[in-house]
Design a protein around this motif. Structure first.
Motif, short mmCIF file in Angstrom:
data_model
loop_
_atom_site.label_atom_id
_atom_site.label_comp_id
_atom_site.label_asym_id
_atom_site.label_seq_id
_atom_site.Cartn_x
_atom_site.Cartn_y
_atom_site.Cartn_z
N VAL A 1 -61.62 -56.39 35.65
CA VAL A 1 -62.33 -55.38 34.67
C VAL A 1 -63.45 -55.79 34.55
O VAL A 1 -63.95 -56.23 34.64
CB VAL A 1 -61.61 -55.60 32.96
N LEU A 2 -64.44 -54.20 34.72
CA LEU A 2 -65.82 -54.47 34.61
C LEU A 2 -65.99 -53.40 33.84
O LEU A 2 -65.48 -52.17 33.65
CB LEU A 2 -66.50 -53.54 35.78
N ALA A 3 -66.74 -54.40 32.88
CA ALA A 3 -67.05 -53.54 31.32
C ALA A 3 -68.39 -53.26 31.29
O ALA A 3 -68.96 -54.08 31.47
CB ALA A 3 -66.65 -54.40 30.39
N ILE A 4 -68.96 -52.19 31.14
CA ILE A 4 -70.06 -51.88 30.54
C ILE A 4 -69.94 -51.58 28.53
O ILE A 4 -69.53 -50.58 28.35
CB ILE A 4 -70.24 -50.10 31.04
N PRO A 5 -70.34 -52.08 28.08
CA PRO A 5 -70.46 -52.02 26.26
C PRO A 5 -71.45 -50.94 25.73
O PRO A 5 -73.07 -50.68 26.91
CB PRO A 5 -71.91 -53.30 26.11
N TYR A 6 -71.53 -50.38 25.49
CA TYR A 6 -71.16 -48.93 25.43
C TYR A 6 -72.86 -48.48 24.20
O TYR A 6 -73.23 -47.83 25.31
CB TYR A 6 -70.47 -48.42 23.32
N ASP A 7 -73.79 -49.50 23.87
CA ASP A 7 -75.28 -49.46 23.43
C ASP A 7 -75.91 -50.07 24.79
O ASP A 7 -77.60 -49.13 24.93
CB ASP A 7 -75.25 -50.55 22.65
N LEU A 8 -75.88 -50.14 25.98
CA LEU A 8 -76.12 -50.58 27.34
C LEU A 8 -76.21 -49.21 28.48
O LEU A 8 -76.92 -49.16 29.76
CB LEU A 8 -75.64 -52.00 28.35
N ALA A 9 -75.15 -48.20 28.78
CA ALA A 9 -74.83 -47.50 29.44
C ALA A 9 -75.90 -46.75 30.08
O ALA A 9 -76.08 -46.59 31.28
CB ALA A 9 -73.99 -46.60 29.18
N ALA A 10 -76.81 -46.49 29.09
CA ALA A 10 -77.38 -44.83 29.06
C ALA A 10 -78.86 -45.72 29.63
O ALA A 10 -80.12 -45.08 29.80
CB ALA A 10 -77.79 -43.91 28.20
N LEU A 11 -79.03 -47.67 29.10
CA LEU A 11 -80.95 -47.96 28.83
C LEU A 11 -81.00 -48.60 30.39
O LEU A 11 -79.92 -48.58 31.43
CB LEU A 11 -80.38 -49.27 28.09
N GLU A 12 -82.33 -48.25 30.67
CA GLU A 12 -82.45 -49.15 32.00
C GLU A 12 -82.72 -50.58 32.17
O GLU A 12 -82.58 -51.02 31.53
CB GLU A 12 -84.12 -49.04 32.50
N ALA A 13 -82.00 -50.45 33.82
CA ALA A 13 -81.74 -51.93 33.84
C ALA A 13 -82.83 -52.76 34.91
O ALA A 13 -83.93 -52.04 34.75
CB ALA A 13 -80.45 -51.69 35.19
N ALA A 14 -83.11 -53.88 34.20
CA ALA A 14 -83.76 -54.93 35.30
C ALA A 14 -83.74 -54.34 37.13
O ALA A 14 -82.22 -54.11 37.10
CB ALA A 14 -83.45 -56.03 34.66
#
Length: 552
Positions: free
Chosen positions: A151-164
């Motif tokens: 399972v590869l989980a994407i927390p809801y509040d991070l989904a649309a934030l800019e990645a490092a």
């Protein structure tokens, strides 16, 4: 790297491994699907989240290539759990990309998804802004090297934030080098001294690409060969006995029982394969070569932990110059010439419905020769392996058997349809009970398939339960299903179809095939529930014997 969102980074890294994604869009994965679309990944929508992982699972079994399933968080995730459990138990690498609770904490409607996955045996990898790419790669490599679902989980509040920004090296293909060491010397000595050797291949041998080496090894020894249902025809050639276990017939099974040394490569030796302890003779020496850490059946005498292909190649070197056993294959050929042992069934039944054996025989002559067969679970499951020509091991896909599930057939067909070569026809075999469970994804299959035939063994019942429990006098009322017009449903969704009440009615399917076999054809075959499959009779006999032993 260019600026990407967390979801975009996940999609970017995943695109190095997969070309196909199956799933249902929701709040938790909408940004991921948007990024995947922009990267050119092919998304095949399914209509129930339970189909997301089953489709990705079948895609891998058909093509040998990794695929991903995707759902939203919460109910979308929990809908996918049965297929996730099947992939874990069947050792199928697959990635479930899903939304998850925000990093700030669980909301009232969130559940502990990682704990649920752990209960099924699946690891969860949760991405972060700083390491979205690295975590994605770690998850995929874990799935591939351990042959399991993750399972590869994407927390809801991070989904649309800019990645490092991350500097990730190109992925490297895993190398298999383990050959069993000196243990193979003992195996070679046992094989060299065998008078009636047998080589039995399983799905692990197919996945390792060990077919040519094992076939050469059999010819070197003069051994008979066989395969599990998931390695059907892998070792086909002189001395091939067909499928071992409940889908086999008595004459080949009798020959297997006379083998004095049995080399098993990449097969787990389930009770079903072993005919509940009756497949092999009591004095035969059983050698198992497998990537498991220990023997998977107490009957194993010699165990070698190794890759099947590497080990078979090493055995060929160790047995260079050994003579061929005389007479063993000739004896097998003589006995097999007396007939296949399959019951052809009857053209008449007490209730006037089709005998499934006669139907299976007729279908084999009608269906296109270039076929990939997908099966749901259920009482009917033995008819295709026993009566149909299935050309290659990966042309038989059975998602659900490891977890003993029904209802994943239509979902599996969607994944297989995306994976088959353009000149092959996908054939789905299903019971009416399992078909009703997955009915929403008939529309998905119609959309995905270039050429597909759906065969429904419609006995208006849960057939396995009728035979197992109705035969004991238990009430059959919960085991019965109203007669469903699957042909009418199929036409409403855009497929061609026909109700098959007699073998002559198969002319409608033949006409569709003659016209080019384009699109999807649903054959609603009305079969009798009075014919019990041989594999189920064996299962019931073994269960009764076990109960008697406990009671005694």
């Amino acid at each position: 790297m260019t600026s990407l969102t967390v979801s975009g980074r996940v999609a970017q890294v995943l695109s190095s491994y997969v070309s196909d994604i199956f799933g249902v869009m929701g709040n938790g994965n909408v940004y991921f699907l948007d990024a995947a679309e922009k990267l050119g990944l092919r998304f095949s929508p399914v209509r129930h989240e339970g189909a997301a992982i089953a489709a990705a699972d079948a895609y891998y079994r058909t093509s040998g290539r990794l695929a991903a399933g995707t759902t939203t968080y919460g109910p979308g995730y929990t809908n996918a759990l049965t297929a996730l459990a099947e992939a874990v138990q069947a050792q199928i690498p697959v990635v479930l990309v899903t939304g998850d609770a925000p990093t700030s904490g669980a909301r009232p409607w969130d559940v502990d998804q990682a704990a649920i996955a752990a209960g099924l045996g699946a690891a969860t990898f949760t991405v972060t802004r700083d390491a979205a790419g690295a975590v994605t790669r770690q998850a995929v490599e874990y799935a591939l090297t351990r042959r399991t679902a993750v399972v590869l989980a994407i927390p809801y509040d991070l989904a649309a934030l800019e990645a490092a920004d991350e500097e990730l090296p190109a992925p490297s293909a895993p190398q298999v080098t383990h050959d069993g060491g000196t243990d193979l010397g003992e195996v070679a000595r046992l094989l060299a001294g065998a008078k009636r050797p047998l080589i039995l291949a399983g799905r692990g041998a197919h996945l390792a690409g060990a077919g040519p080496e094992l076939r050469e090894l059999a010819d070197r020894l003069g051994a008979l060969t066989a395969g599990t249902a998931l390695a059907l025809n892998l070792l086909k050639g002189e001395g091939y006995l067909g499928v071992a276990g409940g889908f086999g017939t008595d004459t080949p099974a009798g020959l297997m029982g006379e083998a004095d040394v049995v080399l098993v490569a990449g097969a787990s030796l389930s009770p079903f394969t072993m005919r509940f302890g009756h497949l092999l003779g009591p004095d035969s020496i059983l050698i198992q070569i497998d990537t498991a850490v220990e023997p998977t059946n107490p009957r194993v005498d010699v165990f070698v932990q190794a890759d099947a292909k590497v080990a078979a190649s090493r055995l060929l070197s160790l047995l260079d110059g050994e003579g061929v056993v005389k007479g063993w294959r000739a004896e097998a050929s003589r006995r097999l010439a007396s007939g296949s042992g399959q019951d052809a069934g009857s053209t008449e039944t007490a209730d006037g419905r089709l005998d499934p054996r006669a139907l299976a025989t007729a279908l084999d002559s009608v269906l296109p020769e270039r076929r990939t067969v997908v099966q749901d679970g259920g009482h009917f499951i033995g008819w295709a392996p026993m009566y149909w020509n299935i050309p290659r091991p990966h042309d038989l896909v059975m998602v659900g058997t490891a977890f003993q599930s029904i209802g994943l057939g239509l979902a599996s067909a969607v994944g297989a349809a995306r994976a088959v070569e353009d000149d092959r026809t996908l054939v789905l075999a299903s019971g009416d009970g399992g078909f009703l469970m997955g009915l929403s994804d008939l529309e998905s299959l119609i959309a995905a398939a270039r050429s597909a035939v759906v065969v429904i063994y419609n006995d208006a019942a849960y057939g396995a339960e009728i035979h197992q429990y109705g035969s004991q006098g238990l009430t059959e009322k919960p085991m019965l299903i109203p007669e469903v017009d699957f042909s009418g449903i199929a036409r409403a969704l855009g497929a061609e179809s026909a109700v098959i009440r007699s073998l002559g009615d198969l002319s409608a399917l033949q006409d569709w095939i003659d016209a080019g076999a384009k699109g999807t054809f649903v054959a609603d075959c009305r079969i009798t529930s009075s014919v019990r499959a041989p594999w189920l009779s064996e299962w019931m006999k073994a269960s009764q014997a076990a109960k008697a032993a406990v009671a005694g």
